[in-house]
Design a protein around this motif. Sequence first.
Motif, PDB file in Angstrom:
ATOM      1  N   PHE A 129      39.977  47.656  39.896  1.00  0.00           N
ATOM      2  CA  PHE A 129      40.726  47.183  38.572  1.00  0.00           C
ATOM      3  C   PHE A 129      41.979  47.173  37.999  1.00  0.00           C
ATOM      4  O   PHE A 129      41.316  48.308  37.075  1.00  0.00           O
ATOM      5  N   SER A 130      43.217  47.538  38.163  1.00  0.00           N
ATOM      6  CA  SER A 130      43.768  48.071  37.614  1.00  0.00           C
ATOM      7  C   SER A 130      45.177  46.908  37.127  1.00  0.00           C
ATOM      8  O   SER A 130      45.683  46.443  38.079  1.00  0.00           O
ATOM      9  N   TRP A 131      46.133  47.056  35.982  1.00  0.00           N
ATOM     10  CA  TRP A 131      47.021  46.440  35.134  1.00  0.00           C
ATOM     11  C   TRP A 131      48.268  46.244  36.395  1.00  0.00           C
ATOM     12  O   TRP A 131      49.178  45.955  36.918  1.00  0.00           O
ATOM     13  N   HIS A 132      48.300  47.843  37.732  1.00  0.00           N
ATOM     14  CA  HIS A 132      49.271  48.013  38.613  1.00  0.00           C
ATOM     15  C   HIS A 132      48.956  46.999  39.628  1.00  0.00           C
ATOM     16  O   HIS A 132      49.693  47.632  40.970  1.00  0.00           O
ATOM     17  N   ASN A 133      47.343  46.670  40.350  1.00  0.00           N
ATOM     18  CA  ASN A 133      47.457  46.091  41.046  1.00  0.00           C
ATOM     19  C   ASN A 133      47.951  43.928  41.761  1.00  0.00           C
ATOM     20  O   ASN A 133      47.609  43.806  40.670  1.00  0.00           O
ATOM     21  N   ASP A 134      48.891  44.403  42.311  1.00  0.00           N
ATOM     22  CA  ASP A 134      50.016  43.053  42.134  1.00  0.00           C
ATOM     23  C   ASP A 134      49.053  41.895  42.619  1.00  0.00           C
ATOM     24  O   ASP A 134      49.271  41.599  43.775  1.00  0.00           O
ATOM     25  N   SER A 135      48.317  41.884  42.070  1.00  0.00           N
ATOM     26  CA  SER A 135      47.025  40.320  42.649  1.00  0.00           C
ATOM     27  C   SER A 135      46.831  39.398  41.120  1.00  0.00           C
ATOM     28  O   SER A 135      46.928  40.241  39.710  1.00  0.00           O
TER      29      SER A 135
END
Length: 385
Positions: free
Chosen positions: A141-147
């Motif tokens: 989980f990270s802010w840059h994952n486009d989900s």
Amino acid sequence: MRRKQKPLVNLLFFAAVLFAILFLNHSHSPEKAFAWTRIRYKSSAASLPPARGICPGLSPAKPALVVARIHADVDPEWLNTISDRYHLCVYTADAPEDSGSVDLQVPANRGHEAMAFLTFIIDNYDTIPAAGAVFVHGSRFSWHNDSPDYDNLALLQSLNISAALAPVGYHNLRCDWSASTCEQSKAPPQGSLETSFRAVLQPYDPRVISDSALPRSLAVLFGGDAPEAATTGGEVFLGRGDAVRSQCCAQFVVARENIRRHTRDEYIALRQWLLDGAPSHLNPRQRTLNKNAAPRDDRVAGRIVSYLWHILFIQQTVSADQGRDASTIDLQQLNHLACPRADDCYCRLYGRCNLPGCGTPGRCAGQYRIPPDFKLPADWAASHA
């Protein structure tokens, strides 16, 4: 009379300065060809790092999933869910150097994810799967994952690799443009006077500093020891009005053929550029300071490399009427290929087609938004796993 003329003189002076700024920032040749097809950097290191990143058991039919992580990332067990689909190659950048370890290691914890990605390519150059390779960060989980939930597992489970590679053999895993340099209005050219001024005023901002350092870094990497005198058939310096447009965050999928467009020695040179600029305790092989090496600040050096992946891997087409050599890069075409429409990207990569709210090229409402301060709540992983 002199007092009456002073405002007019000031106005003329301001207009002249404004004209000079606009002139210097203007791209005089929109069809410029850049000689960014071969890494020419020369390292001054006494020796090269040993190969401790060989990923065992790679097979042609199964794509490699190259994971760059540190111990602060969550336990990599989340990757086991997709081990039947991907061949896992997990690198822990801050693991202590151990010549007897069977774990995949990198020469130094330097350049963020770039060190693991380059080490995989270098140490596995001859066995990269025909099915391609996917390069990601180690946190699920990270802010840059486009989900919508910022969940990389969901993205990797639905990723259509063959569709992603079909157009040009490379694709960033992000579709939303909000953290990219794709929008001209939100990201000034890296070599512009605006960027240079901001770097002076905001020396604490690694994004601004890396943007300001990008033109010279590209010239050194692709032009060699004396980029000013390079005669490689195209430009190596990014002009005042020339911008590199690209997606954010260095997570991407690439075809084996596109990786092999460059020699193994070129990737070694790029990795050495990072290592040569590292503090001495991270790179004991470096005997003397190399003024052309990567910036010492790791945040800046890593972000500069994040601009390079699409330059290295996107396969451009050259038509007979373009009037440029195949050994050069058309920056306008490169920028266009690096920033596909968000709705097309979501459909092709993840099967999310006919999405509502795709009124602009770079966004589909409800698919992704940047969290406050680019950070997820501390309990996000626990509440969404």
